[in-house]
Write a protein that holds these residues in place. Structure first.
Motif, PDB file in Angstrom:
ATOM      1  N   ILE A  32      10.805   9.956  -1.429  1.00  0.00           N
ATOM      2  CA  ILE A  32      10.989   8.919  -2.448  1.00  0.00           C
ATOM      3  C   ILE A  32      11.667   7.723  -1.793  1.00  0.00           C
ATOM      4  CG2 ILE A  32      12.013   8.337  -4.679  1.00  0.00           C
ATOM      5  CD1 ILE A  32      11.824  11.263  -5.436  1.00  0.00           C
ATOM      6  N   GLY A  33      10.904   6.657  -1.612  1.00  0.00           N
ATOM      7  CA  GLY A  33      11.367   5.462  -0.922  1.00  0.00           C
ATOM      8  C   GLY A  33      10.718   5.371   0.447  1.00  0.00           C
ATOM      9  N   ALA A  34       9.987   4.286   0.693  1.00  0.00           N
ATOM     10  CA  ALA A  34       9.318   4.092   1.983  1.00  0.00           C
ATOM     11  C   ALA A  34       9.904   2.876   2.686  1.00  0.00           C
ATOM     12  CB  ALA A  34       7.807   3.932   1.786  1.00  0.00           C
ATOM     13  N   GLY A  35      11.249   2.769   2.629  1.00  0.00           N
ATOM     14  CA  GLY A  35      11.942   1.654   3.256  1.00  0.00           C
ATOM     15  C   GLY A  35      12.598   2.051   4.557  1.00  0.00           C
ATOM     16  N   GLY A  36      13.851   1.613   4.740  1.00  0.00           N
ATOM     17  CA  GLY A  36      14.547   1.830   6.004  1.00  0.00           C
ATOM     18  C   GLY A  36      14.712   3.289   6.361  1.00  0.00           C
ATOM     19  N   LEU A  37      15.036   4.131   5.389  1.00  0.00           N
ATOM     20  CA  LEU A  37      15.152   5.571   5.626  1.00  0.00           C
ATOM     21  C   LEU A  37      13.786   6.247   5.583  1.00  0.00           C
ATOM     22  CD1 LEU A  37      18.279   6.292   3.393  1.00  0.00           C
ATOM     23  CD2 LEU A  37      18.210   6.462   5.889  1.00  0.00           C
ATOM     24  N   GLY A  38      12.968   5.834   4.645  1.00  0.00           N
ATOM     25  CA  GLY A  38      11.680   6.479   4.455  1.00  0.00           C
ATOM     26  C   GLY A  38      10.742   6.346   5.638  1.00  0.00           C
ATOM     27  N   CYS A  39      10.767   5.195   6.294  1.00  0.00           N
ATOM     28  CA  CYS A  39       9.847   4.992   7.425  1.00  0.00           C
ATOM     29  C   CYS A  39      10.050   6.033   8.530  1.00  0.00           C
ATOM     30  CB  CYS A  39       9.996   3.575   7.975  1.00  0.00           C
ATOM     31  SG  CYS A  39       9.180   2.318   6.965  1.00  0.00           S
ATOM     32  N   ILE A  53       2.266  15.422   2.412  1.00  0.00           N
ATOM     33  CA  ILE A  53       3.369  14.486   2.222  1.00  0.00           C
ATOM     34  C   ILE A  53       3.059  13.570   1.042  1.00  0.00           C
ATOM     35  CG2 ILE A  53       4.669  12.582   3.244  1.00  0.00           C
ATOM     36  CD1 ILE A  53       4.091  13.794   5.997  1.00  0.00           C
ATOM     37  N   GLY A  54       4.029  13.439   0.143  1.00  0.00           N
ATOM     38  CA  GLY A  54       3.929  12.489  -0.956  1.00  0.00           C
ATOM     39  C   GLY A  54       4.835  11.301  -0.693  1.00  0.00           C
ATOM     40  N   ILE A  55       4.377  10.100  -1.021  1.00  0.00           N
ATOM     41  CA  ILE A  55       5.145   8.876  -0.813  1.00  0.00           C
ATOM     42  C   ILE A  55       5.290   8.159  -2.147  1.00  0.00           C
ATOM     43  CG2 ILE A  55       5.319   6.693   0.448  1.00  0.00           C
ATOM     44  CD1 ILE A  55       3.305   7.823   2.474  1.00  0.00           C
ATOM     45  N   VAL A  56       6.532   7.887  -2.550  1.00  0.00           N
ATOM     46  CA  VAL A  56       6.806   7.188  -3.807  1.00  0.00           C
ATOM     47  C   VAL A  56       7.509   5.869  -3.501  1.00  0.00           C
ATOM     48  CG1 VAL A  56       7.876   7.324  -6.088  1.00  0.00           C
ATOM     49  CG2 VAL A  56       7.144   9.423  -4.923  1.00  0.00           C
ATOM     50  N   GLU A  83       1.034   2.280   0.019  1.00  0.00           N
ATOM     51  CA  GLU A  83      -0.309   2.252   0.587  1.00  0.00           C
ATOM     52  C   GLU A  83      -0.268   1.962   2.086  1.00  0.00           C
ATOM     53  OE1 GLU A  83      -2.633  -0.531  -1.620  1.00  0.00           O
ATOM     54  OE2 GLU A  83      -2.355   0.514  -3.531  1.00  0.00           O
ATOM     55  N   THR A  84       0.595   1.041   2.492  1.00  0.00           N
ATOM     56  CA  THR A  84       0.697   0.687   3.910  1.00  0.00           C
ATOM     57  C   THR A  84       1.270   1.840   4.717  1.00  0.00           C
ATOM     58  OG1 THR A  84       1.085  -1.612   3.234  1.00  0.00           O
ATOM     59  CG2 THR A  84       1.539  -1.055   5.529  1.00  0.00           C
ATOM     60  N   ALA A  85       2.279   2.514   4.165  1.00  0.00           N
ATOM     61  CA  ALA A  85       2.866   3.665   4.850  1.00  0.00           C
ATOM     62  C   ALA A  85       1.846   4.779   5.002  1.00  0.00           C
ATOM     63  CB  ALA A  85       4.088   4.163   4.081  1.00  0.00           C
ATOM     64  N   GLU A  86       1.042   4.987   3.980  1.00  0.00           N
ATOM     65  CA  GLU A  86      -0.001   6.019   4.057  1.00  0.00           C
ATOM     66  C   GLU A  86      -0.947   5.750   5.223  1.00  0.00           C
ATOM     67  OE1 GLU A  86      -3.543   7.892   1.243  1.00  0.00           O
ATOM     68  OE2 GLU A  86      -3.000   5.776   1.060  1.00  0.00           O
ATOM     69  N   SER A  99      -0.419  11.870  -0.316  1.00  0.00           N
ATOM     70  CA  SER A  99      -0.599  11.386  -1.687  1.00  0.00           C
ATOM     71  C   SER A  99       0.389  10.251  -1.915  1.00  0.00           C
ATOM     72  CB  SER A  99      -0.335  12.504  -2.698  1.00  0.00           C
ATOM     73  OG  SER A  99      -1.224  13.589  -2.503  1.00  0.00           O
ATOM     74  N   ILE A 100      -0.051   9.196  -2.541  1.00  0.00           N
ATOM     75  CA  ILE A 100       0.850   8.058  -2.763  1.00  0.00           C
ATOM     76  C   ILE A 100       1.029   7.780  -4.253  1.00  0.00           C
ATOM     77  CG2 ILE A 100       0.337   6.997  -0.535  1.00  0.00           C
ATOM     78  CD1 ILE A 100      -1.397   4.955  -2.073  1.00  0.00           C
ATOM     79  N   PHE A 101       2.213   7.294  -4.564  1.00  0.00           N
ATOM     80  CA  PHE A 101       2.567   6.874  -5.924  1.00  0.00           C
ATOM     81  C   PHE A 101       3.153   5.475  -5.778  1.00  0.00           C
ATOM     82  CE2 PHE A 101       2.985  11.424  -5.410  1.00  0.00           C
ATOM     83  CZ  PHE A 101       2.287  11.943  -6.492  1.00  0.00           C
ATOM     84  N   SER A 102       2.353   4.467  -6.044  1.00  0.00           N
ATOM     85  CA  SER A 102       2.795   3.078  -5.872  1.00  0.00           C
ATOM     86  C   SER A 102       3.577   2.636  -7.105  1.00  0.00           C
ATOM     87  CB  SER A 102       1.594   2.162  -5.626  1.00  0.00           C
ATOM     88  OG  SER A 102       0.939   2.512  -4.432  1.00  0.00           O
ATOM     89  N   GLU A 103       4.674   3.303  -7.346  1.00  0.00           N
ATOM     90  CA  GLU A 103       5.528   3.037  -8.506  1.00  0.00           C
ATOM     91  C   GLU A 103       6.936   3.499  -8.175  1.00  0.00           C
ATOM     92  OE1 GLU A 103       4.419   5.821 -11.791  1.00  0.00           O
ATOM     93  OE2 GLU A 103       2.973   6.584 -10.328  1.00  0.00           O
TER      94      GLU A 103
END
Length: 355
Positions: A32-39, A53-56, A83-86, A99-103
């Motif tokens: 949950i979170g594809a920012g500084g930690l998520g990357c 892997i799921g990305i929110v 989407e970009t991280a995926e 799987s991505i959740f763009s929300e």
């Protein structure tokens, strides 16, 4: 039999082997979170062969992200982070499922998102969302791998692991809207989230493989400026566990309420007589949304302002992306307000509908 050479160097380790690698390929991890930690979490999990892997993340890539969020490049600015991280991690390892959740992760969508996952990795920077993640994880009896960063320091822990302490045990919730500064306000050394995110990924792999000592009941504090680490033990608090289970069960079993307004429903609500529309953004944020019943009360001031309101008063909240208004909505509902709504995807979703 695993024939792929990609994993051979870690499969040589007796603690992993082919059996362990199969565990990784079968695992289901939600980030949950594809920012500084998520990357770095996503990069390391994908590279290690975590198979599902799921990305929110409901945010978009911004140029200010690029010094620390190394999955993204300048050409990605303005595009969905999820989407970009995926795309980026599938280039690293096209054999995994993503799987991505763009929300943004909310009480409204939590049940749908977490349903199939065995581990949740908290890579957010919002306190309210951390309590939400914790409560859902406690109710599902799955681990939550946590990290947070501030300037040159960070901390990591694992909650709800094998009936261990929860996030609430370490940080009892304060019924307040006091805001902890984020990276945009206080700054952060670019390598720091990458270090902490790698720590998180390490804990995830250990949990899946059943090896080593997991940071359950322990908080690792990392000081990058002075290169110091410290581990603090903390106990389980049964009362906080119970509170998390109750909250999480309600969230997972809740029926969808129409708290999240579409742009059309938002404009309709704003025109209704007697409705108070509260902009919880900071005073300098744009675009401005005007109206006779619109007031600007920054999130940090809402607690005091709400004391003047009738709890039966119908209230509509909005902010830039919907995250702060969701936090405000959760607070008001907990405080007993019965008619609270918010613009689900924030004022940015109105596009050219306002001047």
């Amino acid at each position: 039999m695993i024939k792929n050479k990609r994993y051979i160097r870690q499969m040589i380790l007796p603690e992993i082997g082919e059996t362990g690698q199969q565990k990784l390929l079968d695992a289901r991890v939600l980030v949950i979170g594809a920012g500084g930690l998520g990357c770095p979490v996503l990069q390391n999990l994908a590279s290690a062969g975590v198979g599902n892997i799921g990305i929110v993340d409901g945010d978009v890539v911004d140029e200010t992200n690029l010094h620390r969020q190394l999955l993204y490049t300048l050409k990605d600015c303005g595009n969905s982070k999820a989407e970009t991280a995926e795309k980026a991690i599938l280039e690293l390892n096209p054999e995994i499922n993503v799987s991505i959740f763009s929300e943004f992760f909310t009480a409204q969508n939590a049940s749908k998102i977490v349903e199939e996952y065995q581990i949740i990795v908290d890579c957010t920077d919002a306190i309210a969302v951390r309590y939400l993640i914790n409560d859902v994880a406690v109710a599902k009896r799955i681990p939550m791998v946590y990290a947070s960063i501030h300037k040159f320091e960070g901390q990591v822990s694992v909650f709800n692991y094998k009936n261990g302490p929860s996030y609430r045990c370490l940080f009892p919730e304060q019924e307040s809207l006091s805001i902890v500064p984020n990276c945009a306000e206080s700054g952060v050394l670019g390598v720091l989230p990458n270090t902490l995110g790698t720590f998180q990924a390490t804990e995830v792999l250990k949990i899946i493989l059943g090896i080593g000592t997991v940071l359950s009941g322990k908080l690792l504090i990392y000081d990058a400026l002075n290169f110091q680490t410290q581990i603090i033990d903390f106990p389980k608090n049964p009362r906080m566990i119970e509170k998390g289970i109750i909250n999480g069960t309600q969230i997972l079993n809740r029926k969808k309420r129409n708290e999240d307004l579409t742009p059309e429903a938002f404009f309709e609500k704003c025109e209704q007589q007697g409705v108070i529309v509260i902009d919880v953004r900071e005073l300098e944020e744009t675009p401005e949304f005007k109206g006779e019943n619109v007031v600007r009360i920054p999130l940090g001031q809402l607690e005091e302002y709400s004391k003047k309101l009738n709890k039966n008063q119908e209230i509509v909240l909005f902010c830039q992306t919907g995250m702060r208004s969701q936090t405000a909505l959760n607070y008001l509902v907990k405080s007993g307000f019965v008619g609270v709504f918010h613009l689900g995807k924030g004022i940015e979703s109105l596009e050219n509908q306002i001047q």
